[in-house]
Design a protein around this motif. Sequence first.
Motif, mmCIF file in Angstrom:
data_model
loop_
_atom_site.group_PDB
_atom_site.id
_atom_site.type_symbol
_atom_site.label_atom_id
_atom_site.label_comp_id
_atom_site.label_asym_id
_atom_site.label_seq_id
_atom_site.Cartn_x
_atom_site.Cartn_y
_atom_site.Cartn_z
ATOM 1 N N ALA A 1 0.834 -1.214 0.000
ATOM 2 C CA ALA A 1 0.000 0.000 0.000
ATOM 3 C C ALA A 1 0.866 1.262 0.000
ATOM 4 C CB ALA A 1 -0.939 -0.021 1.208
ATOM 5 N N THR A 2 1.898 1.256 0.793
ATOM 6 C CA THR A 2 2.738 2.463 0.901
ATOM 7 C C THR A 2 3.591 2.672 -0.350
ATOM 8 O OG1 THR A 2 4.401 1.141 2.097
ATOM 9 C CG2 THR A 2 2.839 2.403 3.404
ATOM 10 N N LYS A 3 3.997 1.585 -0.986
ATOM 11 C CA LYS A 3 4.804 1.716 -2.206
ATOM 12 C C LYS A 3 3.997 2.311 -3.349
ATOM 13 C CE LYS A 3 8.690 -1.462 -2.048
ATOM 14 N NZ LYS A 3 9.332 -2.648 -2.664
ATOM 15 N N ASN A 4 2.704 2.016 -3.357
ATOM 16 C CA ASN A 4 1.850 2.471 -4.453
ATOM 17 C C ASN A 4 1.086 3.758 -4.121
ATOM 18 O OD1 ASN A 4 1.900 0.216 -6.663
ATOM 19 N ND2 ASN A 4 1.769 -0.885 -4.724
ATOM 20 N N ALA A 5 1.343 4.307 -2.948
ATOM 21 C CA ALA A 5 0.665 5.557 -2.561
ATOM 22 C C ALA A 5 1.514 6.761 -2.995
ATOM 23 C CB ALA A 5 0.449 5.574 -1.053
ATOM 24 N N LYS A 6 0.814 7.807 -3.482
ATOM 25 C CA LYS A 6 1.548 9.020 -3.885
ATOM 26 C C LYS A 6 2.122 9.735 -2.674
ATOM 27 C CE LYS A 6 -1.021 9.945 -8.157
ATOM 28 N NZ LYS A 6 -1.872 10.906 -8.883
ATOM 29 N N GLU A 7 1.362 9.744 -1.593
ATOM 30 C CA GLU A 7 1.805 10.408 -0.361
ATOM 31 C C GLU A 7 1.661 9.430 0.816
ATOM 32 O OE1 GLU A 7 0.604 15.011 -1.142
ATOM 33 O OE2 GLU A 7 -1.059 13.616 -0.758
ATOM 34 N N PRO A 8 2.585 8.500 0.938
ATOM 35 C CA PRO A 8 2.455 7.451 1.960
ATOM 36 C C PRO A 8 2.420 8.000 3.382
ATOM 37 C CG PRO A 8 4.634 7.418 0.920
ATOM 38 C CD PRO A 8 3.792 8.332 0.106
ATOM 39 N N TRP A 9 3.006 9.179 3.620
ATOM 40 C CA TRP A 9 2.992 9.744 4.985
ATOM 41 C C TRP A 9 1.600 10.183 5.427
ATOM 42 C CZ3 TRP A 9 5.583 11.554 0.747
ATOM 43 C CH2 TRP A 9 5.046 12.670 0.123
ATOM 44 N N LYS A 10 0.632 10.211 4.480
ATOM 45 C CA LYS A 10 -0.731 10.575 4.856
ATOM 46 C C LYS A 10 -1.595 9.344 5.222
ATOM 47 C CE LYS A 10 -1.228 14.862 2.246
ATOM 48 N NZ LYS A 10 -2.049 15.591 1.241
ATOM 49 N N HIS A 11 -0.941 8.197 5.269
ATOM 50 C CA HIS A 11 -1.687 6.958 5.542
ATOM 51 C C HIS A 11 -1.311 6.406 6.918
ATOM 52 C CE1 HIS A 11 -3.136 6.563 1.327
ATOM 53 N NE2 HIS A 11 -2.007 7.218 1.060
ATOM 54 N N VAL A 12 -2.330 6.000 7.656
ATOM 55 C CA VAL A 12 -2.125 5.441 9.005
ATOM 56 C C VAL A 12 -2.711 4.024 9.023
ATOM 57 C CG1 VAL A 12 -2.543 5.716 11.477
ATOM 58 C CG2 VAL A 12 -2.354 7.750 9.992
ATOM 59 N N PHE A 13 -1.880 3.063 9.415
ATOM 60 C CA PHE A 13 -2.314 1.658 9.496
ATOM 61 C C PHE A 13 -2.418 1.232 10.957
ATOM 62 C CE2 PHE A 13 -0.351 2.195 5.387
ATOM 63 C CZ PHE A 13 -1.190 1.497 4.516
ATOM 64 N N HIS A 14 -3.610 0.834 11.344
ATOM 65 C CA HIS A 14 -3.829 0.317 12.701
ATOM 66 C C HIS A 14 -3.831 -1.218 12.612
ATOM 67 C CE1 HIS A 14 -5.039 4.350 14.064
ATOM 68 N NE2 HIS A 14 -5.609 4.452 12.851
ATOM 69 N N VAL A 15 -2.703 -1.827 12.938
ATOM 70 C CA VAL A 15 -2.559 -3.287 12.857
ATOM 71 C C VAL A 15 -3.027 -3.896 14.177
ATOM 72 C CG1 VAL A 15 -0.981 -5.210 12.465
ATOM 73 C CG2 VAL A 15 -0.614 -3.016 11.273
ATOM 74 N N VAL A 16 -3.999 -4.769 14.074
ATOM 75 C CA VAL A 16 -4.563 -5.406 15.268
ATOM 76 C C VAL A 16 -4.283 -6.909 15.193
ATOM 77 C CG1 VAL A 16 -6.634 -5.736 16.670
ATOM 78 C CG2 VAL A 16 -6.396 -3.685 15.244
ATOM 79 N N THR A 17 -3.666 -7.440 16.225
ATOM 80 C CA THR A 17 -3.327 -8.860 16.262
ATOM 81 C C THR A 17 -3.681 -9.442 17.626
ATOM 82 O OG1 THR A 17 -1.569 -10.462 15.815
ATOM 83 C CG2 THR A 17 -0.949 -8.466 17.005
ATOM 84 N N ASP A 18 -3.268 -10.686 17.866
ATOM 85 C CA ASP A 18 -3.537 -11.279 19.176
ATOM 86 C C ASP A 18 -2.318 -11.120 20.073
ATOM 87 O OD1 ASP A 18 -1.762 -13.075 18.110
ATOM 88 O OD2 ASP A 18 -3.234 -14.655 17.767
#
Length: 289
Positions: free
Chosen positions: A218-235
């Motif tokens: 997702a970040t490689k293909n985004a024009k402005e990756p710094w505007k993206h926030v990923f909330h990773v939820v695991t166990d």
Amino acid sequence: DSDGGGGAHGFESIRRSVLALKTDPLKPRLDQIRKQADDHKSLALMYASYARKLKLESSKLVRIFAELSRNFSDLMGKPQYRTLFSNDAVPVDESIVRQLEKEVKERIKTTRQVIGEAKESFDNQLKIQKLKDTIFAVNEQLTKAKKQGAFSSLIAAKSIPKSLHCLSMRLMEERIAHPEKYIDEGKPTPPEVEDPNLYHYALFSDNVVAASVVVNSATKNAKEPWKHVFHVVTDKMNLGAMQVMFKLKDYNGAHIEVKAVEDYKFLNSSYVPVLRQLESANLQRFYFE
């Protein structure tokens, strides 16, 4: 003397009569006729039982064989024939024996004819029954195979590949060796994580590699990756390895938050149907038992 001689003569006469009865040539013949009648009576009863068991034209064939069996009983029960077997002292009348033999042979002929005609029905019904048994057995095997297949698929879906398991272990070793790099407790939450002006994504996974690939793509293909926030939820079990994985790389400046599902108080069975289902005792038995 004459009276004594007459008594002795009478005694000898009786003894000779009894001896003659014991050696009466018609007796073995009579016994053989009775044995043939009894054997075919039993045979008719056996076929009646067999027809009842196989349910083939049940009412008709059972009645026929039962009637054949009764015919033999009725024949042997006739008064003129019953006396042949009830009193050994009475001389056997050959004409009655011939008549009995004739009637027995007629009934034996009828019995064998009916049995011959019924055998084809028995054979066909037996083949049908065997086919039904085979179909039932195959269905049982199919059901068993389906259950085993479903269980194997479940194991394959829930199992962690060896390479991934080893990666998680290596990431945990890195976390244990350098705890200061990866522990976020006590540190303030970055403002970007709660900034509504940025693009937020929630990623739920217990697969370290898969989660990393998704974020990296997702970040490689985004024009402005710094505007993206990923909330990773695991166990809880994969939390440490997941935190290390996302700390080792900057992902083109994207913001990443890694937390366990337990850290989100609103993610409970009261609000989330999936979690409510996972807490089901029946579902847990299905998975773990």
